[in-house]
Design a protein around this motif. Sequence first.
Motif, short mmCIF file in Angstrom:
data_model
loop_
_atom_site.label_atom_id
_atom_site.label_comp_id
_atom_site.label_asym_id
_atom_site.label_seq_id
_atom_site.Cartn_x
_atom_site.Cartn_y
_atom_site.Cartn_z
N ALA A 21 0.84 -1.21 0.00
CA ALA A 21 0.00 0.00 0.00
C ALA A 21 0.87 1.25 0.00
O ALA A 21 0.62 2.20 -0.76
N ASN A 22 1.90 1.27 0.82
CA ASN A 22 2.77 2.43 0.90
C ASN A 22 3.53 2.62 -0.41
O ASN A 22 3.70 3.75 -0.89
N ALA A 25 1.18 4.17 -2.86
CA ALA A 25 0.91 5.57 -2.51
C ALA A 25 2.09 6.47 -2.85
O ALA A 25 1.91 7.63 -3.24
N GLN A 32 -3.87 8.71 -2.71
CA GLN A 32 -4.13 7.92 -1.50
C GLN A 32 -4.39 6.48 -1.89
O GLN A 32 -4.79 6.18 -3.02
N THR A 63 -2.84 1.55 9.94
CA THR A 63 -2.67 2.66 8.98
C THR A 63 -2.72 4.04 9.60
O THR A 63 -2.48 5.02 8.90
N ILE A 69 -2.57 6.44 3.49
CA ILE A 69 -3.26 5.15 3.52
C ILE A 69 -4.42 5.24 4.51
O ILE A 69 -4.23 5.62 5.66
#
Length: 193
Positions: A21-22, A25, A32, A63, A69
């Motif tokens: 996810a990071n 992003a 986001q 998160t 996130i």
Amino acid sequence: MKIGLYFGTFNPIHIGHLIIANHMAEHADLDQVWMVVTPHNPLKKKATLLDDYHRLQMVYLATEDFQKIKPSDIEFKLSQPNYTVNTLVHLQEKYPNHEFSLIMGEDNLKSLHKWKNYEVILEHRDIYVYPRISAEAENLELKNHPKIHLIDAPIVEISSTFIRENVKKGKNVQPLLPNKVWEYIDHNNFYRK
């Protein structure tokens, strides 16, 4: 705002999910990433899932220190079993100024053609794909589609299943989980039985 939707049961969320996810992003053209907690995946046995609220709480805990996130319970409000195409319609109606894309692993891209109305999704949504060791590249016919973006992300082979099985066996899985998620699991005695 460009939002990448990362769907999962997150049973539990682990550092592999956060790494992906990071990375999306920070390195894809997304503002986001929303971690969409799915209440019931039609392809998974419901009995193995923790309560929806507990899984959402773990995503929130994991998160809360990441500005880009966010946890999302958007699918909790939709009729079950739900399909991604319905969620996308609902989100676009609720947030008309956002542009939504999907985030998935190469292994999921391989089965995208089995998704309900996958052609509609491909026509209207970008899909950001992260690599998986388990995915066989020769089976990815869709990888050259203009809406598919293969992202050179770290390969993370940690599974929630592995974590659950090892908690049950009394093994230490703490390094695989964000600290607050580990504490929540430990405090609530999750996955021990």
